[in-house]
Design an enzyme around this catalytic site. Structure first.
Site: not given
Length: 422
Positions: A148, A284, A308
């Site tokens: 980002y 994950d 996010d």
């Protein structure tokens, strides 16, 4: 106008607080006035007129662009800088060059390094989980680094070609599968940025008596960036919070040196003593675990992109992003912007259907940040009462058993009436 100040790391709050606000685009024009009316009533009820919010409008997004030709005027940044705490509705992302995201620009320009996203379930709200009451987490998402940071070069440009030449001929990189058509992005993750984020998460866990902090990362693949985040996080825990936390790295060391039985004993003693347990998990696996065993997690510290994904999945688990609050905070300077976490929803803008709950709950976070806990609890209790009775805006009510649809204004009008009730 009442200005907040910060002295020796402590926020100094006057009885009348000036709060800059950005109405926002799309549904912002409906949800911001609704939010303000509810906040005003809660503050009035809690403090009998001795405290109040002085709302000060500033501009960003389409409204600012139409008025000034600037998507993010300098006056707006100056207001947030001067008054420390503000709140904003959803903003349109400019199309084309310049600012890629107004939200990201605000976070980076004010160095709001923590994106704080608490996630909890409200009784009555429909959820895809069998038992959503087990979901009660607070996400600390690093806000200023990772991809980002916006360090990118488009395929086919001279900049991309120069970077490719450097990577291949100076750095010996041979693993770019299709080099001539590749775009490139750089992912900065620093020791300082990681440390201050994890430090804030651990301090929050200690202050609110949470059982553990989980470092979520993808360090098994990105060993020096996400792996660095994990290692720096553990270092902060062990060096700065010694005696108050117990890390799973300590557990591993004891297991290796003294055996698993001694490690298990040390962990049990730490839990009994009320120490915060610091652990880590691959991103994950975390996403899967939160669906299967959400009660295993309370405070989560993670990098920007992971955060996010994580915050949106967790919001969906308790009813959707429409009731998901958020804040962007710099705990060192005191600056904080509280925000609706959803988009501008142009398809329903102006129809009086928008759900103001995300912004309302963000305002609750703002009141808590100011230390006005009594007013914050009044709003939360009123929302709990509404949702439990099946009364909500259409996005939530349509999924509730015997749900009753309320317009934006009807929902916003009902909450102050509940707050007024003795």
């Amino acid at each position: 106008m009442g200005k907040l100040t910060i002295q020796k790391g402590m926020l100094q709050v006057p009885d009348v607080v000036t709060v800059p606000f950005i109405t926002g685009d799309g549904v912002g024009g409906e949800i911001m006035p609704a939010c303000q009316a509810v906040v005003n009533e809660a503050v009035q009820k809690a403090y009998q007129g001795k405290r109040s919010v002085d709302w000060h409008e500033v501009y960003a997004g389409e409204k600012a662009f139409n008025q000034t030709g600037d998507w993010l005027p300098e006056e707006t940044l100056q207001a947030f800088h001067e008054y420390l705490v503000g709140i904003k509705g959803p903003l349109t992302t400019p199309v084309g060059g310049g600012i890629r995201s107004l939200n990201v620009a605000l976070r980076q320009k004010l160095d709001l390094y923590v994106c704080l996203r608490p996630v909890r379930w409200f009784r009555g709200v429909a959820s895809p989980l069998k038992d959503p009451s087990k979901v009660n987490m607070t996400i600390f998402r690093e806000n200023t680094e990772d991809i980002y940071a916006g360090i990118e070069w488009k395929a086919g440009t001279g900049e991309a070609e120069r970077l490719l030449h450097f990577l291949q001929h100076e750095m010996g990189v041979t693993s770019i599968r299709f080099p001539q058509t590749s775009s490139f992005g750089i992912k900065p993750v620093s020791m300082e940025g990681s440390a201050r984020l994890v430090r804030a998460a651990i301090q929050y866990a200690l202050d609110t008596r949470q059982p553990h902090v989980t470092l979520v990362h993808k360090g098994n693949i990105m060993k020096f960036t996400e792996g660095g985040f994990k290692e720096w996080g553990y270092q902060v825990a062990e060096k700065e919070f010694a005696g108050r936390v117990f890390t799973m790295q300590s557990y591993a060391r004891i297991a290796q040196e003294e055996g698993k039985e001694q490690a298990a004993k040390a962990l049990a003693e730490a839990i009994t003593a009320g120490k915060v347990i610091i652990k880590d998990v691959i991103a994950d696996a975390f996403l899967q675990n939160t669906l299967l065993r959400p009660e295993d997690y309370s405070v989560v510290a993670t990098l920007n992109l992971n955060g996010d994904y994580i915050s949106d999945q967790l919001a969906a688990m308790v009813g959707g992003i429409g009731i998901s609050p958020g804040a962007n905070i710099n705990y060192l300077t005191g600056h904080a912007i509280f925000e609706a976490t959803h988009g501008t929803a142009p398809d329903i803008a102006g129809t009086n259907q928008a759900n103001p709950s995300s912004l309302l709950l963000s305002a609750v976070m703002m009141l808590e940040y100011l230390g006005w806990q009594e007013a914050a609890r009044l709003i939360t209790s009123a929302m709990e009462c509404c949702f439990a009775s099946g009364r909500a805006t259409a996005d939530l009510a349509r999924l509730m058993e015997n749900g009753q649809h309320l317009s934006t204004t009807a929902f916003a009008d009902e909450l102050p009436e509940i707050i007024k009730t003795p």
